[in-house]
Write a protein that holds these residues in place. Sequence first.
Motif, mmCIF file in Angstrom:
data_model
loop_
_atom_site.group_PDB
_atom_site.id
_atom_site.type_symbol
_atom_site.label_atom_id
_atom_site.label_comp_id
_atom_site.label_asym_id
_atom_site.label_seq_id
_atom_site.Cartn_x
_atom_site.Cartn_y
_atom_site.Cartn_z
ATOM 1 N N THR A 122 12.278 -43.965 -16.588
ATOM 2 C CA THR A 122 11.587 -44.282 -15.335
ATOM 3 C C THR A 122 12.009 -43.268 -14.289
ATOM 4 N N VAL A 123 11.048 -42.483 -13.825
ATOM 5 C CA VAL A 123 11.371 -41.355 -12.944
ATOM 6 C C VAL A 123 10.427 -41.323 -11.747
ATOM 7 N N PRO A 124 10.899 -40.816 -10.610
ATOM 8 C CA PRO A 124 10.053 -40.718 -9.420
ATOM 9 C C PRO A 124 8.897 -39.746 -9.613
ATOM 10 N N VAL A 125 7.888 -39.914 -8.789
ATOM 11 C CA VAL A 125 6.715 -39.035 -8.831
ATOM 12 C C VAL A 125 7.143 -37.590 -8.585
ATOM 13 N N GLY A 126 6.677 -36.706 -9.449
ATOM 14 C CA GLY A 126 7.016 -35.291 -9.346
ATOM 15 C C GLY A 126 8.085 -34.860 -10.320
ATOM 16 N N THR A 127 8.702 -35.807 -11.032
ATOM 17 C CA THR A 127 9.751 -35.448 -11.988
ATOM 18 C C THR A 127 9.193 -34.623 -13.134
ATOM 19 N N GLY A 128 7.979 -34.949 -13.565
ATOM 20 C CA GLY A 128 7.363 -34.164 -14.639
ATOM 21 C C GLY A 128 7.195 -32.708 -14.244
ATOM 22 N N ASP A 129 6.873 -32.462 -12.976
ATOM 23 C CA ASP A 129 6.756 -31.086 -12.491
ATOM 24 C C ASP A 129 8.102 -30.376 -12.598
ATOM 25 N N ALA A 130 9.178 -31.105 -12.220
ATOM 26 C CA ALA A 130 10.519 -30.511 -12.277
ATOM 27 C C ALA A 130 10.924 -30.243 -13.720
ATOM 28 N N VAL A 131 10.637 -31.163 -14.620
ATOM 29 C CA VAL A 131 10.970 -30.978 -16.036
ATOM 30 C C VAL A 131 10.228 -29.766 -16.595
ATOM 31 N N PHE A 144 4.702 -25.580 -24.683
ATOM 32 C CA PHE A 144 4.974 -27.004 -24.542
ATOM 33 C C PHE A 144 4.045 -27.619 -23.497
ATOM 34 N N ALA A 145 4.025 -28.924 -23.477
ATOM 35 C CA ALA A 145 3.341 -29.687 -22.430
ATOM 36 C C ALA A 145 4.227 -30.872 -22.085
ATOM 37 N N VAL A 146 4.335 -31.158 -20.797
ATOM 38 C CA VAL A 146 5.149 -32.285 -20.335
ATOM 39 C C VAL A 146 4.232 -33.460 -20.014
ATOM 40 N N VAL A 147 4.574 -34.611 -20.570
ATOM 41 C CA VAL A 147 3.759 -35.823 -20.450
ATOM 42 C C VAL A 147 4.612 -36.941 -19.855
ATOM 43 N N SER A 148 3.995 -37.797 -19.073
ATOM 44 C CA SER A 148 4.652 -39.018 -18.601
ATOM 45 C C SER A 148 4.129 -40.199 -19.415
ATOM 46 N N ASN A 149 5.046 -40.953 -20.001
ATOM 47 C CA ASN A 149 4.682 -42.131 -20.802
ATOM 48 C C ASN A 149 5.667 -43.263 -20.485
ATOM 49 N N PRO A 150 5.514 -43.889 -19.312
ATOM 50 C CA PRO A 150 6.478 -44.914 -18.890
ATOM 51 C C PRO A 150 6.504 -46.104 -19.837
ATOM 52 N N GLU A 151 7.692 -46.721 -19.925
ATOM 53 C CA GLU A 151 7.836 -47.902 -20.781
ATOM 54 C C GLU A 151 7.671 -49.167 -19.946
ATOM 55 N N PHE A 152 7.162 -50.215 -20.609
ATOM 56 C CA PHE A 152 6.978 -51.505 -19.953
ATOM 57 C C PHE A 152 7.564 -52.606 -20.839
ATOM 58 N N LEU A 153 8.779 -52.370 -21.310
ATOM 59 C CA LEU A 153 9.425 -53.302 -22.234
ATOM 60 C C LEU A 153 10.230 -54.343 -21.472
ATOM 61 N N ILE A 170 -0.415 -43.045 -20.338
ATOM 62 C CA ILE A 170 -0.051 -41.674 -20.708
ATOM 63 C C ILE A 170 -0.574 -40.729 -19.638
ATOM 64 N N GLY A 171 0.334 -40.005 -19.031
ATOM 65 C CA GLY A 171 -0.040 -39.077 -17.978
ATOM 66 C C GLY A 171 -0.019 -37.637 -18.445
ATOM 67 N N THR A 172 -1.183 -37.062 -18.629
ATOM 68 C CA THR A 172 -1.282 -35.655 -19.025
ATOM 69 C C THR A 172 -2.689 -35.142 -18.750
ATOM 70 N N GLU A 173 -2.785 -33.838 -18.488
ATOM 71 C CA GLU A 173 -4.091 -33.201 -18.356
ATOM 72 C C GLU A 173 -4.228 -32.063 -19.367
ATOM 73 N N ASP A 174 -3.332 -32.075 -20.369
ATOM 74 C CA ASP A 174 -3.328 -31.052 -21.411
ATOM 75 C C ASP A 174 -4.013 -31.616 -22.653
ATOM 76 N N ASP A 175 -5.033 -30.927 -23.148
ATOM 77 C CA ASP A 175 -5.812 -31.431 -24.281
ATOM 78 C C ASP A 175 -4.970 -31.568 -25.545
ATOM 79 N N GLU A 204 3.540 -41.695 -13.434
ATOM 80 C CA GLU A 204 4.894 -41.907 -12.903
ATOM 81 C C GLU A 204 4.902 -42.987 -11.829
ATOM 82 N N LEU A 205 3.916 -42.959 -10.949
ATOM 83 C CA LEU A 205 3.854 -43.946 -9.879
ATOM 84 C C LEU A 205 3.452 -45.322 -10.412
ATOM 85 N N THR A 206 2.641 -45.355 -11.456
ATOM 86 C CA THR A 206 2.198 -46.629 -12.030
ATOM 87 C C THR A 206 3.384 -47.484 -12.460
ATOM 88 N N LYS A 207 4.369 -46.866 -13.071
ATOM 89 C CA LYS A 207 5.554 -47.603 -13.513
ATOM 90 C C LYS A 207 6.266 -48.255 -12.328
#
Length: 451
Positions: A122-131, A144-153, A170-175, A204-207
């Motif tokens: 669980t990471v703040p908005v913009g963490t994927g950009d930093a990664v 590579f491509a960086v994707v956000s896939n928050p858990e809801f367990l 799933i947060g990504t704009e990479d095909d 990221e914000l959805t989580k």
Amino acid sequence: MKIVMVGAGYVGLVSGACFADFGHDVICVDRDESKLELLKLGKMPIYEPGLEALVERNVSQDRLRFSNDLASAVAGADVVFIAVGTPSRRGDGHADLSYVHGVAEEVGRALNGFTVVVTKSTVPVGTGDAVERIIAEANPEAQFAVVSNPEFLREGSAIEDFKRPDRVVIGTEDDRARAAMSELYRPLSLNASPIFFTSRRTAELTKYAANAFLAMKITFINEIADLCEQLDADVQDVARGIGMDGRIGSKFLHAGPGYGGSCFPKDTLALVKTAQDAECPVRLIETTVSINEQRKRSMGRKIIKACGGSVRGKKIAIFGLTFKPNTDDMRDAPSISIIQALQDAGAHIAAYDPVGMESAGGLLTDVAFADGIYEAAEDADAVAIVTEWDEFRSLDLQRLKSLMKTPIMVDLRNIYNSDEVIRGGFSYVGVGRAKTPEATARVLQPEFEAT
């Protein structure tokens, strides 16, 4: 697919084991050698129903392995998940991303061929950009491509939540990343689980938004419970009455001592800090955080009041320590603040929890941990039900009363019918319950009827 799960904690271990059960080849990587040794021996570092059998089955079939060698694991992976902790940073409440950033750099150096790197933490908005930036700097040639896939367990039902989720975000704009993630989660299509693709920042914000909303819902019904006590109404009936409205829903409308655990406290605080930095404060969430912290300690005062206004020198038996049943997680558990409030007032504490006492031992002092419910209650001046474990739901009230010095029950989870407990010879105090049994059956007086 070949998957690497970096972090064998709660999220990483459950997710890794479930992916392996779907038929993927999974390596869980962790630096904690003691944890890895336990896992290799088939022993779980956390308590989660069904997890030990799930891990054992997939290890025996060579679909799930454990390692401390991140570089070699990542080199041949299709998808690498970052599932390390993001605790609240000491001093300012922001999410501590040092573990995420450190793993990103290591993963970047080890990448070989196109790889999808997924932030499961669980990471703040913009963490994927930093990664993404960290990986590119560590290995400019990496594909590579960086994707956000928050858990809801939910702790206690995590395996079911993973295999039959309400949704997969799933947060990504990479095909290429989208195709890989679709293949990864393809087994869920048999259960008709909705897979929702969106932008990385939105995911990221959805989580955070989801956890904040649920925390607000809990806090709302807790405040209504306090009002019910003043107006001689019953919060359980109120909750049922509003929960029948499809726009509201019945879940998370159970009054109690406040929320705790590994997610809600740190995630609400992190969202508050993120919003403040964006100069767009979230006042509802700020208030939720404040009310919840105050509520935990106020439950201690509730117990003191039930004991006649003083607990100095008295023994209080605490039933349940973990923040919820079916977990050994003590993080931000209401029991901690409640026990501290009682101890500050001079009480002696005896406590019992089915699985949480080892974890609680490192957080609580001067607490006598009992081997069972009735051992904890012996010579007690009052018992307080703090966590709604199933074994607390069918207490032998006569036996309990015979062991206690004073038959007082404070039910902070409302798991008992007050009439039943009172008939058993107890003084009973719940949360948001009507003062008299007949109060819940009252009808409107003529002057208040609809015109």
